[in-house]
Design a protein around this motif. Structure first.
Motif, PDB file in Angstrom:
ATOM      1  N   ALA A  30      61.137  29.282  28.653  1.00  0.00           N
ATOM      2  CA  ALA A  30      60.242  29.261  27.488  1.00  0.00           C
ATOM      3  C   ALA A  30      58.923  29.950  27.810  1.00  0.00           C
ATOM      4  CB  ALA A  30      59.992  27.820  27.038  1.00  0.00           C
ATOM      5  N   GLU A  31      58.385  29.692  28.990  1.00  0.00           N
ATOM      6  CA  GLU A  31      57.144  30.347  29.393  1.00  0.00           C
ATOM      7  C   GLU A  31      57.347  31.850  29.537  1.00  0.00           C
ATOM      8  OE1 GLU A  31      53.680  30.112  32.842  1.00  0.00           O
ATOM      9  OE2 GLU A  31      55.584  29.083  33.179  1.00  0.00           O
ATOM     10  N   ALA A  32      58.479  32.258  30.084  1.00  0.00           N
ATOM     11  CA  ALA A  32      58.784  33.689  30.226  1.00  0.00           C
ATOM     12  C   ALA A  32      58.898  34.347  28.859  1.00  0.00           C
ATOM     13  CB  ALA A  32      60.069  33.890  31.025  1.00  0.00           C
ATOM     14  N   ALA A  33      59.520  33.662  27.899  1.00  0.00           N
ATOM     15  CA  ALA A  33      59.639  34.213  26.550  1.00  0.00           C
ATOM     16  C   ALA A  33      58.278  34.358  25.886  1.00  0.00           C
ATOM     17  CB  ALA A  33      60.554  33.329  25.706  1.00  0.00           C
ATOM     18  N   ASP A  34      57.404  33.373  26.082  1.00  0.00           N
ATOM     19  CA  ASP A  34      56.054  33.434  25.527  1.00  0.00           C
ATOM     20  C   ASP A  34      55.297  34.626  26.118  1.00  0.00           C
ATOM     21  OD1 ASP A  34      53.673  32.079  24.108  1.00  0.00           O
ATOM     22  OD2 ASP A  34      52.975  32.267  26.182  1.00  0.00           O
ATOM     23  N   LEU A  35      55.343  34.790  27.419  1.00  0.00           N
ATOM     24  CA  LEU A  35      54.647  35.905  28.070  1.00  0.00           C
ATOM     25  C   LEU A  35      55.223  37.254  27.648  1.00  0.00           C
ATOM     26  CD1 LEU A  35      54.172  34.343  31.597  1.00  0.00           C
ATOM     27  CD2 LEU A  35      52.350  34.986  30.000  1.00  0.00           C
ATOM     28  N   THR A  36      56.537  37.311  27.482  1.00  0.00           N
ATOM     29  CA  THR A  36      57.173  38.553  27.033  1.00  0.00           C
ATOM     30  C   THR A  36      56.693  38.925  25.634  1.00  0.00           C
ATOM     31  OG1 THR A  36      59.124  38.160  28.401  1.00  0.00           O
ATOM     32  CG2 THR A  36      59.391  39.667  26.534  1.00  0.00           C
ATOM     33  N   ALA A  37      56.688  37.956  24.726  1.00  0.00           N
ATOM     34  CA  ALA A  37      56.232  38.221  23.353  1.00  0.00           C
ATOM     35  C   ALA A  37      54.758  38.631  23.344  1.00  0.00           C
ATOM     36  CB  ALA A  37      56.452  36.995  22.474  1.00  0.00           C
ATOM     37  N   ARG A  38      53.936  37.924  24.124  1.00  0.00           N
ATOM     38  CA  ARG A  38      52.521  38.256  24.168  1.00  0.00           C
ATOM     39  C   ARG A  38      52.303  39.664  24.713  1.00  0.00           C
ATOM     40  NH1 ARG A  38      50.490  33.014  27.159  1.00  0.00           N
ATOM     41  NH2 ARG A  38      48.724  34.315  27.709  1.00  0.00           N
ATOM     42  N   SER A  39      53.015  40.034  25.765  1.00  0.00           N
ATOM     43  CA  SER A  39      52.828  41.377  26.322  1.00  0.00           C
ATOM     44  C   SER A  39      53.324  42.448  25.356  1.00  0.00           C
ATOM     45  CB  SER A  39      53.492  41.512  27.690  1.00  0.00           C
ATOM     46  OG  SER A  39      54.885  41.494  27.600  1.00  0.00           O
ATOM     47  N   ASP A  40      54.417  42.168  24.636  1.00  0.00           N
ATOM     48  CA  ASP A  40      54.908  43.131  23.637  1.00  0.00           C
ATOM     49  C   ASP A  40      53.872  43.340  22.526  1.00  0.00           C
ATOM     50  OD1 ASP A  40      57.281  43.392  25.054  1.00  0.00           O
ATOM     51  OD2 ASP A  40      58.448  42.137  23.678  1.00  0.00           O
ATOM     52  N   PHE A  41      53.331  42.234  22.020  1.00  0.00           N
ATOM     53  CA  PHE A  41      52.317  42.336  20.971  1.00  0.00           C
ATOM     54  C   PHE A  41      51.075  43.060  21.471  1.00  0.00           C
ATOM     55  CE2 PHE A  41      54.129  38.466  18.631  1.00  0.00           C
ATOM     56  CZ  PHE A  41      54.659  39.235  17.613  1.00  0.00           C
ATOM     57  N   MET A  42      50.627  42.709  22.672  1.00  0.00           N
ATOM     58  CA  MET A  42      49.417  43.337  23.206  1.00  0.00           C
ATOM     59  C   MET A  42      49.605  44.838  23.395  1.00  0.00           C
ATOM     60  SD  MET A  42      47.692  40.652  25.826  1.00  0.00           S
ATOM     61  CE  MET A  42      46.111  41.477  25.798  1.00  0.00           C
ATOM     62  N   SER A  43      50.743  45.240  23.914  1.00  0.00           N
ATOM     63  CA  SER A  43      51.005  46.672  24.121  1.00  0.00           C
ATOM     64  C   SER A  43      51.027  47.424  22.801  1.00  0.00           C
ATOM     65  CB  SER A  43      52.341  46.869  24.841  1.00  0.00           C
ATOM     66  OG  SER A  43      52.293  46.336  26.135  1.00  0.00           O
ATOM     67  N   ALA A  44      51.722  46.855  21.816  1.00  0.00           N
ATOM     68  CA  ALA A  44      51.803  47.502  20.505  1.00  0.00           C
ATOM     69  C   ALA A  44      50.428  47.567  19.844  1.00  0.00           C
ATOM     70  CB  ALA A  44      52.798  46.765  19.616  1.00  0.00           C
ATOM     71  N   LEU A  45      49.680  46.474  19.914  1.00  0.00           N
ATOM     72  CA  LEU A  45      48.341  46.459  19.322  1.00  0.00           C
ATOM     73  C   LEU A  45      47.415  47.459  19.992  1.00  0.00           C
ATOM     74  CD1 LEU A  45      47.720  42.660  18.767  1.00  0.00           C
ATOM     75  CD2 LEU A  45      47.359  44.438  17.053  1.00  0.00           C
ATOM     76  N   ALA A  46      47.418  47.502  21.303  1.00  0.00           N
ATOM     77  CA  ALA A  46      46.544  48.430  22.022  1.00  0.00           C
ATOM     78  C   ALA A  46      46.860  49.872  21.640  1.00  0.00           C
ATOM     79  CB  ALA A  46      46.673  48.222  23.521  1.00  0.00           C
ATOM     80  N   ALA A  47      48.126  50.214  21.588  1.00  0.00           N
ATOM     81  CA  ALA A  47      48.503  51.579  21.213  1.00  0.00           C
ATOM     82  C   ALA A  47      48.087  51.883  19.776  1.00  0.00           C
ATOM     83  CB  ALA A  47      50.011  51.764  21.384  1.00  0.00           C
ATOM     84  N   HIS A  48      48.281  50.915  18.894  1.00  0.00           N
ATOM     85  CA  HIS A  48      47.936  51.094  17.481  1.00  0.00           C
ATOM     86  C   HIS A  48      46.429  51.276  17.302  1.00  0.00           C
ATOM     87  CE1 HIS A  48      48.981  50.833  13.242  1.00  0.00           C
ATOM     88  NE2 HIS A  48      48.050  49.923  13.054  1.00  0.00           N
ATOM     89  N   VAL A  49      45.652  50.441  17.975  1.00  0.00           N
ATOM     90  CA  VAL A  49      44.190  50.517  17.869  1.00  0.00           C
ATOM     91  C   VAL A  49      43.689  51.834  18.448  1.00  0.00           C
ATOM     92  CG1 VAL A  49      42.038  49.495  18.716  1.00  0.00           C
ATOM     93  CG2 VAL A  49      43.831  48.032  17.774  1.00  0.00           C
ATOM     94  N   ARG A  50      44.243  52.250  19.567  1.00  0.00           N
ATOM     95  CA  ARG A  50      43.823  53.533  20.148  1.00  0.00           C
ATOM     96  C   ARG A  50      44.156  54.694  19.205  1.00  0.00           C
ATOM     97  NH1 ARG A  50      45.622  50.969  25.308  1.00  0.00           N
ATOM     98  NH2 ARG A  50      43.694  50.603  26.476  1.00  0.00           N
ATOM     99  N   ALA A  51      45.252  54.588  18.473  1.00  0.00           N
ATOM    100  CA  ALA A  51      45.645  55.640  17.525  1.00  0.00           C
ATOM    101  C   ALA A  51      44.679  55.732  16.352  1.00  0.00           C
ATOM    102  CB  ALA A  51      47.067  55.400  17.026  1.00  0.00           C
ATOM    103  N   TRP A  52      43.937  54.671  16.072  1.00  0.00           N
ATOM    104  CA  TRP A  52      42.925  54.722  15.022  1.00  0.00           C
ATOM    105  C   TRP A  52      41.837  55.716  15.378  1.00  0.00           C
ATOM    106  CZ3 TRP A  52      42.026  48.740  14.444  1.00  0.00           C
ATOM    107  CH2 TRP A  52      43.098  48.181  13.731  1.00  0.00           C
ATOM    108  N   ASN A  53      41.627  55.925  16.657  1.00  0.00           N
ATOM    109  CA  ASN A  53      40.625  56.887  17.126  1.00  0.00           C
ATOM    110  C   ASN A  53      39.227  56.541  16.579  1.00  0.00           C
ATOM    111  OD1 ASN A  53      40.307  58.942  18.922  1.00  0.00           O
ATOM    112  ND2 ASN A  53      40.691  60.569  17.438  1.00  0.00           N
ATOM    113  N   LEU A  54      38.909  55.258  16.610  1.00  0.00           N
ATOM    114  CA  LEU A  54      37.623  54.772  16.128  1.00  0.00           C
ATOM    115  C   LEU A  54      36.741  54.377  17.308  1.00  0.00           C
ATOM    116  CD1 LEU A  54      38.786  52.323  13.291  1.00  0.00           C
ATOM    117  CD2 LEU A  54      37.732  54.575  12.996  1.00  0.00           C
ATOM    118  N   PRO A  55      35.433  54.379  17.118  1.00  0.00           N
ATOM    119  CA  PRO A  55      34.551  53.808  18.142  1.00  0.00           C
ATOM    120  C   PRO A  55      34.876  52.317  18.315  1.00  0.00           C
ATOM    121  CG  PRO A  55      33.285  54.998  16.484  1.00  0.00           C
ATOM    122  CD  PRO A  55      34.689  54.924  15.981  1.00  0.00           C
TER     123      PRO A  55
END
Length: 91
Positions: free
Chosen positions: A18-43
């Motif tokens: 269960a802890e591994a699944a939580d960490l996997t989901a969190r890392s997937d969300f964080m990676s996707a969010l970081a890439a998405h935010v960087r693509a905004w190309n905003l300050p």
């Protein structure tokens, strides 16, 4: 010496599946969010405002500080960012 192999780094460092699944989901969300935010190309201030978080929190997100973000917080940020693909791929 017995060598153990794991499906992911989260499986290796977690105490339970269960802890591994939580960490996997969190890392997937964080990676996707970081890439998405960087693509905004905003300050940073503008990107943080768009997500409704402080600039320091944005920095933690972009640096992958997984321990700073519970899964529910990341789900909320995915919704605010309108990043629907991340929600379906992590589920």
């Amino acid at each position: 010496m017995k060598v153990e192999t794991f499906g992911s780094v989260w499986d290796a460092i977690s105490d339970s599946p269960a802890e591994a699944a939580d960490l996997t989901a969190r890392s997937d969300f964080m990676s996707a969010l970081a890439a998405h935010v960087r693509a905004w190309n905003l300050p940073p201030d503008a990107a943080a405002a768009r997500l409704g978080i402080a600039r320091s929190r944005l920095g933690e997100l972009l640096r992958g500080k997984i321990d700073m973000f519970p899964l529910a917080a990341l789900v909320n940020l995915v919704a605010v960012a309108e990043l629907h693909d991340a929600a379906t791929s992590a589920a």
